[in-house]
Design a protein around this motif. Sequence first.
Motif, PDB file in Angstrom:
ATOM      1  N   GLU A 245       5.362  -1.147  70.212  1.00  0.00           N
ATOM      2  CA  GLU A 245       5.783   0.233  70.014  1.00  0.00           C
ATOM      3  C   GLU A 245       7.219   0.260  69.513  1.00  0.00           C
ATOM      4  O   GLU A 245       8.092  -0.400  70.065  1.00  0.00           O
ATOM      5  N   ARG A 246       7.439   1.001  68.437  1.00  0.00           N
ATOM      6  CA  ARG A 246       8.794   1.251  67.945  1.00  0.00           C
ATOM      7  C   ARG A 246       8.821   2.676  67.413  1.00  0.00           C
ATOM      8  O   ARG A 246       7.784   3.290  67.195  1.00  0.00           O
ATOM      9  N   ASN A 247      10.039   3.187  67.180  1.00  0.00           N
ATOM     10  CA  ASN A 247      10.174   4.528  66.615  1.00  0.00           C
ATOM     11  C   ASN A 247       9.562   4.552  65.210  1.00  0.00           C
ATOM     12  O   ASN A 247       9.820   3.667  64.400  1.00  0.00           O
ATOM     13  N   MET A 248       8.720   5.537  64.957  1.00  0.00           N
ATOM     14  CA  MET A 248       8.099   5.655  63.628  1.00  0.00           C
ATOM     15  C   MET A 248       8.272   7.059  63.101  1.00  0.00           C
ATOM     16  O   MET A 248       8.019   8.025  63.808  1.00  0.00           O
ATOM     17  N   LYS A 249       8.702   7.166  61.876  1.00  0.00           N
ATOM     18  CA  LYS A 249       8.869   8.470  61.241  1.00  0.00           C
ATOM     19  C   LYS A 249       7.935   8.620  60.044  1.00  0.00           C
ATOM     20  O   LYS A 249       7.409   9.683  59.796  1.00  0.00           O
ATOM     21  N   CYS A 250       7.799   7.545  59.251  1.00  0.00           N
ATOM     22  CA  CYS A 250       7.044   7.695  58.001  1.00  0.00           C
ATOM     23  C   CYS A 250       5.692   6.998  58.064  1.00  0.00           C
ATOM     24  O   CYS A 250       4.753   7.414  57.419  1.00  0.00           O
ATOM     25  N   GLY A 256      12.310   2.895  57.760  1.00  0.00           N
ATOM     26  CA  GLY A 256      13.098   1.827  58.363  1.00  0.00           C
ATOM     27  C   GLY A 256      13.201   1.841  59.881  1.00  0.00           C
ATOM     28  O   GLY A 256      13.682   0.873  60.468  1.00  0.00           O
ATOM     29  N   HIS A 257      12.774   2.919  60.515  1.00  0.00           N
ATOM     30  CA  HIS A 257      13.005   3.065  61.951  1.00  0.00           C
ATOM     31  C   HIS A 257      12.311   2.002  62.803  1.00  0.00           C
ATOM     32  O   HIS A 257      12.819   1.638  63.854  1.00  0.00           O
TER      33      HIS A 257
ATOM     34  N   PHE B 316      18.184   6.327  66.349  1.00  0.00           N
ATOM     35  CA  PHE B 316      17.390   5.682  65.306  1.00  0.00           C
ATOM     36  C   PHE B 316      16.217   4.902  65.871  1.00  0.00           C
ATOM     37  O   PHE B 316      15.100   4.941  65.341  1.00  0.00           O
ATOM     38  N   SER B 317      16.447   4.195  66.963  1.00  0.00           N
ATOM     39  CA  SER B 317      15.402   3.321  67.525  1.00  0.00           C
ATOM     40  C   SER B 317      14.754   3.951  68.752  1.00  0.00           C
ATOM     41  O   SER B 317      14.093   3.256  69.521  1.00  0.00           O
ATOM     42  N   TYR B 318      14.926   5.274  68.926  1.00  0.00           N
ATOM     43  CA  TYR B 318      14.454   5.918  70.150  1.00  0.00           C
ATOM     44  C   TYR B 318      12.935   5.799  70.308  1.00  0.00           C
ATOM     45  O   TYR B 318      12.167   6.114  69.406  1.00  0.00           O
ATOM     46  N   ILE B 319      12.520   5.339  71.461  1.00  0.00           N
ATOM     47  CA  ILE B 319      11.128   5.492  71.875  1.00  0.00           C
ATOM     48  C   ILE B 319      11.180   6.017  73.302  1.00  0.00           C
ATOM     49  O   ILE B 319      12.247   6.007  73.935  1.00  0.00           O
TER      50      ILE B 319
END
Lengths: 286, 381
Positions: A245-250, A256-257, B316-319
Amino acid sequence: MMTPHGTMAAPAQLDPMTPRPFRIRQRRKELADTFTLALAPDDGGGFAFQPGQFNMLYAFGVGEIPVSISSAPDEPGEILHTIRAVGKVSAALGALKPGDMVGVRGPFGTSWPVEAAYGSDLVILAGGIGLAPLRPAIRQVIAQREKFGNVVILYGARTPEDILFRKELQSWRGHFDLNVEVTVDRVTGAWGGRVGVVTGLIRQGGFDRLHSIALLCGPEVMMRYGVRALHDCGVASERIYVSMERNMKCAVGFCGHCQFGASFVCKDGPVFPFDRIEKLFAIPEL
Amino acid sequence: MASKTPAPADRAGVIARAALDELVALLAGRGYRVIGPQLRDGAIVYDDLARADQLPAGWIDQQEGGSYRLVRGPDAALFGHVVGPHSWKRFLYPPAQKLWQAERSAGGFTVTTAAEPEPPLAFLGVRACELHAIAIQDRVFGVESGDFTDSGYAARRQAALLVAVNCGRAAGTCFCVSMQTGPKVTEDLAYDLVLTELLDDRRHDFLVTAGTARGAELLAGLPQRPASAADLVEAEAASARAAVQSRAMVPGVADLLRQNLEHRHWDAVAERCLGCANCTMVCPTCFCSTVEDVTDLSGDHAERWRKWDSCYTLEFSYIHGGGVRRETAARYRQWITHKLSSWHDQFGSSGCTGCGRCITWCPVGIDITAEARAIRDAEGS
């Protein structure tokens, strides 16, 4: 694109940045803070995906979050998304009712290596809501049970009240050819079952160390200890798969998140063969 | 991007300074939105150019870590400056782009992506390092191949006309020679025309070579004379001057950083790094973005905007549960290792062009070449 551990479905739409209209067919409460939305495309089109892939779900005017698909591709009816309401968008999705519309981009990412595991024993280790992305793989395994050796499903929740898909777990546990164990970290109320971390159950074995495939999804710390226990049992890294799991925007590698080393978790993952990320997995804050 | 037709040096022409006005008019007349360097707020920035006399004649930049000053140069050179805080990415990949809008409708909402047509872009004064930066972003956004294509970027890029210029001097923060991205525009790069400024007491001319058929056709429309051997020698001398650079990237930096993800030097950088994100904003290849979903007051109209973002922010890396990279050390490590190391794995080249912007515009003067060297010098310690 063929990946070493499955097939990435072709993008369902021409522009991967634009949501498709889907309709909520059903909303089911799972736990105090967790619910499942059954979705169906509202534009007449179909929706093909692989177990372990995820969608970006958009709540009108509020925002978008990645949610893994919790139904199997061959499961009749709607496409399920099991969501824990922990933020603004997940809360907004939770407030929607059957008949309401959500935007969907997807499916994205790599999948569980179900076909690659034909002939092998399977160890499926899930923690908390990590059972949701594994459910489609488990359903596929049960649907073609004869193609696998021993199947061990280990699930851990924080408390008995946090056990996701409880009825389904009970039904899986009723299969004579599935070894299903459930444990909780902490006892509340009347619980006569196992207590302790789920990774501790790996040592009980029930699988052939040389001919097993392991699928892991849960908090990173659970996966870390899970991998360690599998290694201790002699399961090699290339036979272990983890969902990151990582931050995903696109979801398409532009924003790049979600970078994890050189990988974009959105398109190179979320399911990784562990040997590919092993060196990075131990490094804090990467 | 028109297909490349290498132009032999003997096809080079020489145009007078005045012909640049004609070039700008010619491009505008063909419907291009012409962008070029100009002086504003004490810096050379890129913006719409109506006439060539808007170019920053006679100004040169003095750049060092955390310092940028414009001073009068020795002559009236239009391109005596090097690179400023802007890069061409702000036009090919705008800082804020509307991705789509949605209207609430009976029983749901409707998403539309109808984009307003944009005029094709013509860039005047693209340096060798910047041509490399554009090529790098072409790979990031899948212009020619890749898992996905950013259709907006690809459309702007494919329509864009590039007039390159060879540098005649280097700034204090330039290190393109060590990155093999300059200072001279090489024929393998995608450009339509390339200029070299030829300037002395007697003349102010430009050596011009076409890199594409489209460029050659443009050049044919300008008053010119064939280049002489002396012109070519003078142009080479200009490039040789620009190749004298005081900074250099350490060799083998991609492997060096890959092998030192856990190194005490990261904490030493974090003691200086403010996490301000300036380096990522001025970098011509940094591509990270976020999205903002907005609604109007009625709640019936929603839009999604894509905006430049930076790996230096905590969010930026927030989860769920918190950011992955909570320490400045982790965020600096992410930026430099991505730029110089994992970029190779992702896109087949370094993400750095040696333009030096991140050094100049860092408020505390952190120097990417110095930090890489520090890792090397302290390796294993």
